[in-house]
Design an enzyme around this catalytic site. Structure first.
Site, mmCIF file in Angstrom:
data_model
loop_
_atom_site.group_PDB
_atom_site.id
_atom_site.type_symbol
_atom_site.label_atom_id
_atom_site.label_comp_id
_atom_site.label_asym_id
_atom_site.label_seq_id
_atom_site.Cartn_x
_atom_site.Cartn_y
_atom_site.Cartn_z
ATOM 1 N N GLU A 197 0.820 -1.214 0.000
ATOM 2 C CA GLU A 197 0.000 0.000 0.000
ATOM 3 C C GLU A 197 0.852 1.261 0.000
ATOM 4 O O GLU A 197 0.550 2.219 -0.696
ATOM 5 C CB GLU A 197 -0.937 0.010 1.224
ATOM 6 C CG GLU A 197 -2.047 1.058 1.132
ATOM 7 C CD GLU A 197 -1.633 2.449 1.574
ATOM 8 O OE1 GLU A 197 -2.368 3.404 1.253
ATOM 9 O OE2 GLU A 197 -0.571 2.616 2.225
ATOM 10 N N HIS A 242 2.507 9.169 9.645
ATOM 11 C CA HIS A 242 3.852 8.959 9.090
ATOM 12 C C HIS A 242 4.949 9.538 9.985
ATOM 13 O O HIS A 242 6.072 9.770 9.533
ATOM 14 C CB HIS A 242 3.978 9.492 7.649
ATOM 15 C CG HIS A 242 3.289 8.597 6.648
ATOM 16 N ND1 HIS A 242 3.429 8.747 5.289
ATOM 17 C CD2 HIS A 242 2.463 7.541 6.814
ATOM 18 C CE1 HIS A 242 2.718 7.812 4.665
ATOM 19 N NE2 HIS A 242 2.116 7.079 5.576
HETATM 20 ZN ZN LIG Z 1 -2.096 3.611 5.367
#
Ligand SMILES: [Zn+2]
Length: 348
Positions: free
Chosen positions: A220, A321
């Site tokens: 992904e 992130h």
């Molecule tokens: Zn993700």
């Protein structure tokens, strides 16, 4: 949703987060998923790309696939510098600004792990007058190995070379107040929620009316996780991925987020509407939001030509992130929404 399944989801998350799985090196995560699903009594399959797919039951052609991804950000050794430090290339959107000072492990091709730290070049504040103002990039943030190495030759003798994976320490922590802090909650928290949903369905002996699949993808973060191995009998693809939390957005870390639009455009209106209806009916803590900079496995599925209705939902995750944060209440909300969304056959 019973407390046990929320706790179970958090346990699965802890176990998954402890397995390093940057995109491209996900075999150990795949193995964990296969075993966990088999232990529940399911028959998962592993695809050529290393994704894990399991059919939870149901009949007909109006199937639903729920996808989450277990690949994460990470890095790869690009060069061994003459100083014995390592230059790395990021995998996915790993950001040097928020990864600096994190512990890492370099895995050699032979499977040996060496610990190190991501540091700015010349990282001593008492030595480097420009330390504060330096813009961090992957050209100046390097791996300092915790080995007595002073040149490239000594590093190569350890077996470290270009192409080695670099695992970043997730630093998973669950606070007394219920916050879940860790790197890579995107998307291991959702994968754990899907595992808990599978366990719930099995324990409660529930039978989905229509075909229901879980798909745990492994590419992904580089954009093509959801593009392959889609069952023929699905009409709907819901990515269960992290929900965005930040300026302008309604979601926080205690809610499940329903994505009305991401960078690829609007989600399918029918799916969004049914999700909102379900959230209201089940009294779920939820928010509907537009994600400004976001792509998911659902987008990959659509680009591959899958004729499906699509949407993204997931637990609210702050500082995505980076060193991410969610909350046990978001786990509960996501599980509640999913369990409410699936149509089950009436009990005999
Ligand atoms: Zn993700």
């Amino acid at each position: 949703m019973k407390e046990t399944y929320i706790k179970q989801a958090v346990e699965y998350a802890k176990e998954l987060l402890a397995i390093p799985s940057p995109t491209g090196y996900t075999a150990e995560a795949t193995k964990y998923l296969m075993k966990t699903l088999q232990d529940m009594g399911y028959n998962p399959i592993e695809t050529t790309k290393g994704a894990v797919q399991v059919r939870l039951g149901g009949e007909g052609t109006d199937g639903l696939l729920l996808a989450s991804h277990v690949d994460t950000l990470g890095a790869m050794v690009r060069a061994v510098k003459s100083s014995g430090r390592l230059r790395v290339s990021p995998i996915g959107g790993l950001n040097p600004s928020n990864t600096e000072t994190e512990t890492v492990w370099v895995r050699t091709h032979c499977g040996k792990l060496y610990e190190g730290t991501l540091q700015l070049e010349n990282a001593s504040v008492h030595v480097n007058a420009k330390l504060k103002e330096t813009v961090r990039t992957w050209d100046n943030v390097e791996v300092v190995l915790d080995e007595p190495v002073k040149n490239a030759q000594q590093v190569k003798e350890l077996g470290i070379e270009a192409g080695n994976f670099v695992f970043v320490e997730p630093r998973t922590k669950i606070t007394q107040s219920g916050y879940i802090k860790s790197r890579f909650l995107d998307d291991k928290l959702s994968a754990a929620i899907l595992l808990a949903l599978a366990k719930y369905i099995k324990d409660q002996n529930l039978t989905p009316k229509n075909p229901l699949y879980l798909n745990f993808t492994t590419f992904e973060e580089v954009g093509h996780g959801g593009a392959a191995n889609l069952p023929q009998d699905i009409q709907e693809f819901i990515s269960v991925d992290m929900g965005c939390v930040g300026d302008d957005l309604n979601c926080d870390e205690t809610m499940v987020s329903i994505c009305a639009m991401d960078s690829s455009g609007p989600s399918h209106y029918q799916t969004v509407s049914k999700l909102v209806e379900t959230a209201k009916r089940e009294q779920v803590r939820y928010a509907v939001d537009v994600y400004p900079f976001y792509g998911s496995d659902a987008d990959a599925a659509l680009r591959s030509g899958a004729p499906v209705r699509h949407c993204v939902i997931g637990p609210g995750v702050y500082a995505s992130h980076g060193y991410e944060r969610s909350h046990v209440q978001a786990v509960e909300a996501t599980l509640q929404l999913l369990a409410g969304y699936v149509d089950f056959c009436p009990a005999d």
